[in-house]
Design an enzyme around this catalytic site. Structure first.
Site, PDB file in Angstrom:
ATOM      1  N   GLU A 287       1.183  -1.148   0.076  1.00  0.00           N
ATOM      2  CA  GLU A 287      -0.366   0.025  -0.012  1.00  0.00           C
ATOM      3  C   GLU A 287       1.098   1.559   0.049  1.00  0.00           C
ATOM      4  O   GLU A 287       1.315   1.091   0.664  1.00  0.00           O
ATOM      5  CB  GLU A 287      -0.875  -0.472   1.400  1.00  0.00           C
ATOM      6  CG  GLU A 287      -1.760   1.281   1.380  1.00  0.00           C
ATOM      7  CD  GLU A 287      -1.681   2.337   1.211  1.00  0.00           C
ATOM      8  OE1 GLU A 287      -1.869   3.252   0.848  1.00  0.00           O
ATOM      9  OE2 GLU A 287      -1.463   2.089   3.135  1.00  0.00           O
ATOM     10  N   CYS A 321      -2.925   8.213   4.296  1.00  0.00           N
ATOM     11  CA  CYS A 321      -2.664   7.802   2.772  1.00  0.00           C
ATOM     12  C   CYS A 321      -3.755   8.509   2.791  1.00  0.00           C
ATOM     13  O   CYS A 321      -4.169   8.877   0.822  1.00  0.00           O
ATOM     14  CB  CYS A 321      -2.663   6.933   2.474  1.00  0.00           C
ATOM     15  SG  CYS A 321      -3.402   5.174   3.785  1.00  0.00           S
TER      16      CYS A 321
END
Length: 516
Positions: A287, A321
């Site tokens: 990720e 994020c």
């Protein structure tokens, strides 16, 4: 009996009893500052002379802990310990492995404010953000334990009558490397560790260098919960020294990484190369972040839109994020939204997160502070500064929440991940243009649309290319088991943390056919 999964509730800090309890936990943790923390390899505590110094980002003179730093020799010892532990751990019944997670969740729940207080000190998280981080860690333990119970008997497949009996079951992979981030120093670190672990794999845990103490406290909880020695090995250290070594190690079976795009791509390349003595293709679950957009339609609740942008952009100083770093606003309501956004942003409080009244705390460290301030300087040339724009790292790493208006869709401020409290506003002449702008980055993690027009929401459902899309709310705050989290394109490998297929990344299916 295993109760039906429900996410861990967030603490109501308007309750004076909870406020008092949290203040007591902060006081308790303050007495633990400056301690030494060893490596944990095969259950053995190993103290090294070379230390990682974990500092309080709100007060750079305050040391949270001195953490032993692993070398390649320690990394190899951890690998051998994990390989040995795997031979026994993989044979444990899934129910027994799940019980370790259930008990660890109970231990953390009983000490919830204590764990959150470590996040206040080490990660600079305000109370609510720290509480949500700890709650999510509990959720990962509870959810993945239950999901392993769902997968333990495999999947029914067909057998030919009177000829054969066929079974399809899942078995663990082996030893994996977990490289966790500093922003969700507890939740992501815990989730990326226990997901593979409950499947029967063993883990080499390399936590982020700015937040290794909370990872050590998590190790203590796992050990108290009955985790055998060597199942998870705690080896904080340099990415260039032990990270690359373990990623490229021929005995590494998988890598579970959360972090920057640059490091993620490098790990993806390294895992793809077959090393001498390696007899499998390594799996990588990666990720890498996002450049996330909130679209504000001309048929929207503008108060909701502004509040959604503010919470998504400035919660935990924009160091998510999933944070909103771009607001694309229909021209009909652009001026109104921008003015409201500037006014509300200027009222946000920034300061030491030990104080409940501060909405925002510091950013991670000096490097983060400098990078964000560089982007603010870039923003002054690409747009119109309407709020914030200043920072001060003399005592802690503080930056004011910052808003730029009139930024072009292809500007650096609209394209590059900043990872700080900066949001850029861009004007769109139509909903279709807003969608085009939302999709014009290399990333595809989260996004949101604020609109009362159902046809436009349905258009976004099909055309807004992100892994997590939200309507009429902010673009942050995914809950384990409710909004499985993970994105497209350069946001990662499409793995969905906290979702029904996550554990399959760390299992391999085996078919057995018994002929009659």
């Amino acid at each position: 009996m295993v109760w039906t999964y429900k996410h861990e509730p967030f603490t109501d800090f308007s309750n004076e009893t909870e406020q008092k309890a949290f203040k007591e936990a902060i006081k308790l943790v303050s007495k633990e500052l400056g301690k030494n923390y060893p490596l944990i390899v095969g259950g053995e505590r190993i103290t090294t002379e070379d230390k990682i110094i974990s500092e309080n980002p709100s007060n750079r003179k305050e040391v949270v802990g001195y953490v032993s730093k692993a070398t390649q020799e320690h990394a190899e010892k951890a690998m051998q310990s994990a390989l040995l532990a795997f031979e026994d751990w993989k044979k444990w019944k899934p129910e027994a492995r799940a019980d370790v997670l259930f008990r660890a969740a109970a231990i953390i729940r009983r000490r919830k404010h204590e764990f959150s207080s470590y996040l206040v000190y080490e990660a600079g998280k305000p109370w609510k953000e720290a509480d949500a981080d700890t709650a999510e860690a509990i959720d990962f333990l509870e959810y993945y334990a239950r999901d392993m119970l769902r997968l333990k008997d495999g999947v029914p497949i067909h057998s030919r009558e009177y000829i054969e009996q066929n079974t399809f079951n899942y078995i663990p992979l082996g030893v994996g490397v977990v490289i966790s981030p500093w922003n969700f120093a507890f939740a992501i670190m815990a989730g990326t560790t226990v997901g593979p672990m409950v499947c029967g794999n063993t883990v080499l845990l390399k936590p982020a260098s700015t937040t290794p103490v909370i990872a050590y406290k998590f190790m203590e909880a796992l050990e108290e919960a009955g985790m055998p020695a060597g199942v998870v090995n705690y080896i904080p250290g340099s990415g260039s020294e032990i990270g690359d070594y373990l990623v490229e190690h021929p005995k590494t079976r998988f890598v579970n990484f959360t972090g920057s795009k640059e490091v993620g791509i490098s790990i993806y390349e390294k895992t793809a190369k077959v090393q001498p003595g390696q007899k499998w293709l390594k799996r990588s679950s990666i990720e890498m972040g996002g450049k996330d957009t909130i679209i504000v339609d001309n048929e929207a609740d503008l108060e909701l839109a502004v509040d959604s942008i503010i919470y998504s952009a400035f919660g935990f100083s924009g160091q998510k994020c999933s944070a909103c770093s771009r607001a694309v606003i229909h021209e009909d309501v652009y001026d109104q939204v921008v003015n409201m956004l500037a006014e509300k942003t200027e009222k946000l409080t920034v300061g030491n997160p030990q104080q409940l009244e501060n909405f925002m705390g510091p950013v991670n460290d000096q490097a983060a502070h400098d990078k964000i301030m560089d982007y603010i300087r870039i923003g002054r040339g690409e747009g119109r500064l309407i709020a914030g724009g200043t920072g001060d790292s003399s005592q802690g790493y503080f930056i004011q929440p910052t808003v730029f208006a009139d930024v072009a869709p292809d500007a650096r401020l609209m394209q590059e991940e900043i990872f700080g409290p900066v949001v850029a506003c861009s004007k769109a002449s139509s909903f279709e243009e807003a969608l085009d702008t939302a999709n014009n980055t290399d990333y595809g993690l989260t996004g949101a649309v604020i609109s009362n027009n159902r046809a436009r929401l349905e258009k976004a459902r099909e055309e807004f290319h992100v892994g997590n899309l939200y309507f009429n709310r902010g673009c942050t705050g995914a809950i384990v088991g409710y909004q499985p989290f993970g994105g497209f394109n350069m946001s990662g490998t499409d793995s969905k943390a906290g979702g029904p297929d996550y554990l399959l990344h760390f299992l391999q299916p085996k078919t057995v056919s018994d002929a009659y």
